[in-house]
Motif scaffolding. Structure first.
Motif, PDB file in Angstrom:
ATOM      1  N   GLU A 164       0.832  -1.213   0.000  1.00  0.00           N
ATOM      2  CA  GLU A 164       0.000   0.000   0.000  1.00  0.00           C
ATOM      3  C   GLU A 164       0.859   1.252   0.000  1.00  0.00           C
ATOM      4  O   GLU A 164       0.585   2.216  -0.716  1.00  0.00           O
ATOM      5  CB  GLU A 164      -0.859   0.026   1.271  1.00  0.00           C
ATOM      6  CG  GLU A 164      -2.266  -0.489   1.083  1.00  0.00           C
ATOM      7  CD  GLU A 164      -3.054  -0.414   2.386  1.00  0.00           C
ATOM      8  OE1 GLU A 164      -3.652  -1.436   2.723  1.00  0.00           O
ATOM      9  OE2 GLU A 164      -3.013   0.641   3.059  1.00  0.00           O
ATOM     10  N   GLN A 165       1.906   1.225   0.833  1.00  0.00           N
ATOM     11  CA  GLN A 165       2.801   2.375   0.910  1.00  0.00           C
ATOM     12  C   GLN A 165       3.540   2.600  -0.403  1.00  0.00           C
ATOM     13  O   GLN A 165       3.732   3.739  -0.828  1.00  0.00           O
ATOM     14  CB  GLN A 165       3.824   2.178   2.045  1.00  0.00           C
ATOM     15  CG  GLN A 165       3.209   2.276   3.428  1.00  0.00           C
ATOM     16  CD  GLN A 165       2.611   3.650   3.696  1.00  0.00           C
ATOM     17  OE1 GLN A 165       3.271   4.670   3.551  1.00  0.00           O
ATOM     18  NE2 GLN A 165       1.340   3.694   4.061  1.00  0.00           N
TER      19      GLN A 165
ATOM     20  N   GLY B  79       2.550   1.774  -3.430  1.00  0.00           N
ATOM     21  CA  GLY B  79       1.705   2.054  -4.580  1.00  0.00           C
ATOM     22  C   GLY B  79       1.994   1.035  -5.670  1.00  0.00           C
ATOM     23  O   GLY B  79       2.587  -0.031  -5.401  1.00  0.00           O
ATOM     24  N   ASP B  80       1.594   1.348  -6.907  1.00  0.00           N
ATOM     25  CA  ASP B  80       1.697   0.374  -7.992  1.00  0.00           C
ATOM     26  C   ASP B  80       3.123  -0.147  -8.154  1.00  0.00           C
ATOM     27  O   ASP B  80       4.030   0.615  -8.484  1.00  0.00           O
ATOM     28  CB  ASP B  80       1.267   1.009  -9.315  1.00  0.00           C
ATOM     29  CG  ASP B  80      -0.205   1.375  -9.296  1.00  0.00           C
ATOM     30  OD1 ASP B  80      -1.023   0.504  -8.992  1.00  0.00           O
ATOM     31  OD2 ASP B  80      -0.520   2.550  -9.593  1.00  0.00           O
TER      32      ASP B  80
ATOM     33  N   SER C 139       8.217   0.906  -7.293  1.00  0.00           N
ATOM     34  CA  SER C 139       6.904   1.410  -7.679  1.00  0.00           C
ATOM     35  C   SER C 139       7.138   2.498  -8.718  1.00  0.00           C
ATOM     36  O   SER C 139       8.281   2.754  -9.124  1.00  0.00           O
ATOM     37  CB  SER C 139       6.182   1.975  -6.462  1.00  0.00           C
ATOM     38  OG  SER C 139       6.873   3.102  -5.979  1.00  0.00           O
TER      39      SER C 139
ATOM     40  N   ARG D 194      -3.042  10.750  -1.037  1.00  0.00           N
ATOM     41  CA  ARG D 194      -1.786  10.715  -0.291  1.00  0.00           C
ATOM     42  C   ARG D 194      -1.044  12.017  -0.576  1.00  0.00           C
ATOM     43  O   ARG D 194      -0.721  12.314  -1.724  1.00  0.00           O
ATOM     44  CB  ARG D 194      -0.943   9.521  -0.716  1.00  0.00           C
ATOM     45  CG  ARG D 194       0.325   9.384   0.111  1.00  0.00           C
ATOM     46  CD  ARG D 194       1.080   8.132  -0.243  1.00  0.00           C
ATOM     47  NE  ARG D 194       0.273   6.935  -0.014  1.00  0.00           N
ATOM     48  CZ  ARG D 194       0.635   5.720  -0.415  1.00  0.00           C
ATOM     49  NH1 ARG D 194       1.765   5.548  -1.069  1.00  0.00           N
ATOM     50  NH2 ARG D 194      -0.129   4.680  -0.174  1.00  0.00           N
TER      51      ARG D 194
ATOM     52  N   GLN E  47      -1.212  10.793  -5.214  1.00  0.00           N
ATOM     53  CA  GLN E  47      -2.128   9.828  -5.806  1.00  0.00           C
ATOM     54  C   GLN E  47      -3.422   9.747  -5.015  1.00  0.00           C
ATOM     55  O   GLN E  47      -3.455  10.070  -3.829  1.00  0.00           O
ATOM     56  CB  GLN E  47      -1.491   8.442  -5.894  1.00  0.00           C
ATOM     57  CG  GLN E  47      -1.191   7.807  -4.530  1.00  0.00           C
ATOM     58  CD  GLN E  47      -0.822   6.345  -4.668  1.00  0.00           C
ATOM     59  OE1 GLN E  47       0.219   6.018  -5.217  1.00  0.00           O
ATOM     60  NE2 GLN E  47      -1.676   5.466  -4.174  1.00  0.00           N
TER      61      GLN E  47
ATOM     62  N   ILE F 221      -1.473   5.403  -9.046  1.00  0.00           N
ATOM     63  CA  ILE F 221      -0.896   6.148 -10.170  1.00  0.00           C
ATOM     64  C   ILE F 221      -1.270   5.535 -11.520  1.00  0.00           C
ATOM     65  O   ILE F 221      -1.665   6.242 -12.448  1.00  0.00           O
ATOM     66  CB  ILE F 221       0.636   6.254 -10.002  1.00  0.00           C
ATOM     67  CG1 ILE F 221       0.954   7.146  -8.777  1.00  0.00           C
ATOM     68  CG2 ILE F 221       1.288   6.812 -11.263  1.00  0.00           C
ATOM     69  CD1 ILE F 221       2.416   7.217  -8.397  1.00  0.00           C
ATOM     70  N   VAL F 222      -1.167   4.217 -11.634  1.00  0.00           N
ATOM     71  CA  VAL F 222      -1.427   3.583 -12.926  1.00  0.00           C
ATOM     72  C   VAL F 222      -2.903   3.741 -13.319  1.00  0.00           C
ATOM     73  O   VAL F 222      -3.233   4.087 -14.464  1.00  0.00           O
ATOM     74  CB  VAL F 222      -0.993   2.099 -12.913  1.00  0.00           C
ATOM     75  CG1 VAL F 222      -1.441   1.384 -14.173  1.00  0.00           C
ATOM     76  CG2 VAL F 222       0.527   1.997 -12.740  1.00  0.00           C
TER      77      VAL F 222
ATOM     78  N   ARG G 227      16.296   5.704 -13.647  1.00  0.00           N
ATOM     79  CA  ARG G 227      15.813   6.800 -12.794  1.00  0.00           C
ATOM     80  C   ARG G 227      16.702   8.029 -12.951  1.00  0.00           C
ATOM     81  O   ARG G 227      17.855   7.928 -13.369  1.00  0.00           O
ATOM     82  CB  ARG G 227      15.837   6.372 -11.324  1.00  0.00           C
ATOM     83  CG  ARG G 227      15.056   5.106 -11.006  1.00  0.00           C
ATOM     84  CD  ARG G 227      13.619   5.409 -10.689  1.00  0.00           C
ATOM     85  NE  ARG G 227      12.883   4.199 -10.304  1.00  0.00           N
ATOM     86  CZ  ARG G 227      11.580   4.200 -10.063  1.00  0.00           C
ATOM     87  NH1 ARG G 227      10.872   5.313 -10.153  1.00  0.00           N
ATOM     88  NH2 ARG G 227      10.965   3.085  -9.726  1.00  0.00           N
TER      89      ARG G 227
END
Lengths: 130, 371
Positions: free
Chosen positions: A34-35, A37-38, A62, B20, B32, B36-37, B300
Motif C-alpha cells: 500500500e505504501q 503504490g503500484d 513502484s 496521499r 495519488q 498512479i497507474v 531513474r
C-alpha cells in the motif's frame, strides 16, 4: 488497518516470513505494498544465492520509488517467484499469496525467533511503521 | 529550519478524498488518489482533474510589456495575438534555463506568465531584476489569488463544454477564452501537460474548491476522477515533456534540451541569445533523447548512461510508462549517440542494462491541433 495474518512472522522493513516445512517463504506485507503504490518492477536473486538476515536480497520498484527487500533469515535461496518480473502488479493484488518472492533454506534456525509476531508487527504499524 | 509547506485552495478536498499528500516544490500536494497507474489510464481513456493551483502566475501590463517579455523570454512574443498562448523559456545569459513557462496575451499590452511552482520566488526576482527601472510596464504576482484546475482526457471537451458559457469546442490548441464555468469567472485555456486533449481553467482562488467539486460531480458520467502528481509525471514522461528540476535546469541549455523550436534569435535581443547562437553555430554537445529499456530495469533520474563501458550521459527522468507498457526514460547523451536506434546502457545499481534511443513522444499525442 492493513491485513496482518496471524500465522506469519514479520520484519521492521515490512517483509513477511512463513514457515513452509523446514523452509521460509518471503514476501512483502499488505502495508508495504500500500505504501509503495503500484509495483512496476521486481528484482529477485537467483536460486542458489545466499542471503543474509537484515541485508537486501532484491529490489521492488513502484512508479515513484525504489525499495530494497530485506531477508528475514539467512540461508540459501531455493525457490524464486518467476512470475513477478512479468507481473509485478501481483505484489499489490495478493501480497501474502501469489505475490510471494523467494523461499529460503535457513542456515540459522535461531533467527526465526528474532522476527516480529503478528501482534508485534501490528503494534509496530500502530506506532507509525518506521 | 524547514519552511512550512504551502497548501492550495483544494487541500481540504484532497485530504477528504483520501489522497496521499507529499511535499512537492514547497507545496503539500496529492501524489495519488486511487493509484498512479489507474489514474494515468483514466486520463488516457476518459478525463482527469488535476489541481495545479500551486503553479505561479505573473501578470505584466503597460506600453513596454511586449518589449520586456521579448527581452526576458526566448520565443517571439510579437507573434501572439489576443487569446493565444505560447510555450517559452526564461534563460540565463549563458543559455541555461531559469524556468519554462507559458505566455498568455491578455491584451495588446497585457500578458500573463504561468511558471513552475518551485520556481515562483526565483522567477519573480528574476523578472523584476531583469526589467529595467523606469520601463513602462508593471509586474503583478497573482499566484496566490489564482487557482488552476487542469481537465485532461478524451472526455475533457464534453465535460468542460457542458459547464462553460462559451463554445469551447471551437477553441484551438494553445488558445484561450474568458468566460464563466458553473458561474465561476474563468480563463479557459486549451493547454495541458498530458498529451491528451484538454483544458486548464484559471479561476479565482476563492472559487476553486467549488468548481473542483462541481466538475467532479458533473464529470462522473464521463468517468472523471481526481489525478495526482504521480500520474501527471508518467503522463508527461510518455510525451517527453520536460519537467523543470528533472530534465531542464540552470545547468542545461535550451537547445540541448530540444527546446530550439521556442528559441527565436530573429526577433531581436533577449537574455541568453548570444550564448544560444554560439551553441547553435557550434552544434550541441549533448541531446535530450527518449530511451526505451531493452533489459528489464527502471532507469531513474541521475543514473549514468554508458556506451561500451564509457560514460556518455545521464538519465533525467524515468519510470514505467503505463500506456506504452514499457520502462522509458529521458536522458542527455552525447550528440553522436543521439540517433534513433542507438544502443546504449543505463547503469542500474552497478549493472549495465541495455537501452536504445527511440522516437518520441513514446505515446502518440492526441492534443487538439491549432484552430
Amino acid at each position: 488497518m492493513p491485513n496482518v495474518p496471524t500465522d506469519l512472522k514479520y520484519t521492521r522493513e515490512h517483509e513477511w516470513a512463513k514457515q513452509d516445512g523446514a523452509r521460509v517463504r518471503v514476501g512483502i506485507t499488505a502495508y508495504a505494498q500500500e505504501q509503495l503504490g503500484d509495483v512496476v518492477f521486481v528484482e529477485l536473486p537467483k536460486v542458489g544465492a545466499r542471503v543474509t538476515a537484515k541485508k537486501p536480497f532484491g529490489v521492488v520498484e513502484s512508479v515513484k520509488a525504489v525499495s530494497d527487500l530485506f531477508a528475514p533469515v539467512s540461508g540459501e535461496v531455493v525457490e524464486v517467484n518467476a512470475d513477478l518480473p512479468n507481473k509485478p502488479e501481483t505484489v499489490n493484488q495478493d501480497p501474502y499469496g501469489r505475490g510471494w518472492m523467494i523461499v529460503i533454506a535457513p542456515s540459522n534456525v535461531g533467527e526465526w525467533d528474532t522476527l516480529l509476531t503478528a501482534a508485534q508487527y501490528e503494534e509496530f504499524l500502530a506506532q507509525g511503521g518506521h | 529550519m524547514d519552511t512550512p509547506l504551502k497548501r492550495t485552495p483544494l487541500y481540504d478536498a484532497h485530504v477528504k478524498a483520501g489522497a496521499r499528500m507529499v511535499p512537492f516544490g514547497g507545496w503539500e500536494m496529492p501524489v495519488q488518489y486511487a493509484g498512479i497507474v489507474e489514474e494515468h489510464r483514466t486520463v488516457r481513456s476518459a478525463v482527469g482533474l488535476f489541481d495545479v493551483s500551486h503553479m505561479g502566475e505573473f501578470e505584466i501590463a503597460g506600453p513596454d510589456a511586449l518589449a520586456v517579455l521579448q527581452y526576458l523570454t526566448t520565443n517571439d512574443v510579437a507573434a501572439l495575438q489576443d487569446g493565444q498562448v505560447q510555450y517559452s523559456v526564461l534563460c540565463y545569459p549563458n543559455g541555461t534555463i531559469v524556468d519554462d513557462l507559458t505566455v498568455y496575451r491578455l491584451g495588446p499590452d497585457r500578458f500573463m506568465l504561468t511558471v513552475n511552482a518551485g520556481n515562483i520566488d526565483k522567477d519573480w526576482a528574476w523578472v523584476n531584476q531583469s526589467t529595467e527601472r523606469g520601463t513602462k510596464a508593471r509586474w503583478r504576482n497573482v499566484s496566490e489569488e489564482t487557482g488552476l484546475i487542469a481537465v485532461q482526457g478524451p472526455k475533457a471537451e464534453t465535460l468542460v463544454g457542458r459547464v462553460a458559457d462559451r463554445d469551447v469546442t471551437k477553441l484551438g490548441y494553445y488558445r484561450f477564452v474568458r468566460g464563466t464555468v458553473r458561474g465561476v469567472s474563468t480563463l479557459v485555456s486549451r493547454t495541458g501537460y498530458t498529451g491528451e486533449d484538454g483544458f486548464e481553467l484559471y479561476v479565482p482562488a476563492a472559487d476553486t474548491a467549488r468548481l473542483w467539486a462541481a466538475l467532479l460531480d458533473l464529470g462522473r458520467a464521463d468517468g472523471a476522477a481526481p489525478i495526482g502528481l504521480g500520474a501527471r509525471d508518467t503522463l508527461r514522461l510518455e510525451m517527453k515533456y520536460a519537467l523543470y528540476g528533472n530534465d531542464i535546469d540552470e545547468t542545461t541549455n535550451a537547445l540541448e534540451a530540444g527546446l530550439g523550436w521556442v528559441v527565436k534569435p530573429a526577433k531581436g535581443d533577449f537574455i541568453g541569445r548570444d550564448a544560444l547562437e554560439k551553441v547553435r553555430a557550434e552544434g550541441v554537445r549533448r541531446k535530450l533523447v527518449g530511451l526505451e529499456m531493452v533489459d528489464k530495469a527502471v532507469a531513474r533520474h541521475g543514473y549514468a548512461v554508458h556506451k561500451a563501458g564509457r560514460p556518455v550521459g545521464v538519465v533525467t527522468s524515468g519510470s514505467y510508462g503505463p500506456s506504452v507498457d514499457r520502462y522509458i526514460a529521458m536522458a542527455y547523451v552525447e550528440t553522436a549517440l543521439a540517433a534513433i536506434g542507438t544502443a546504449l546502457d543505463v547503469e542500474v545499481r552497478g549493472q549495465a542494462k541495455a537501452a536504445r534511443v527511440v522516437r518520441t513522444p513514446f505515446y502518440p499525442s492526441r492534443v487538439k491541433k491549432a484552430g
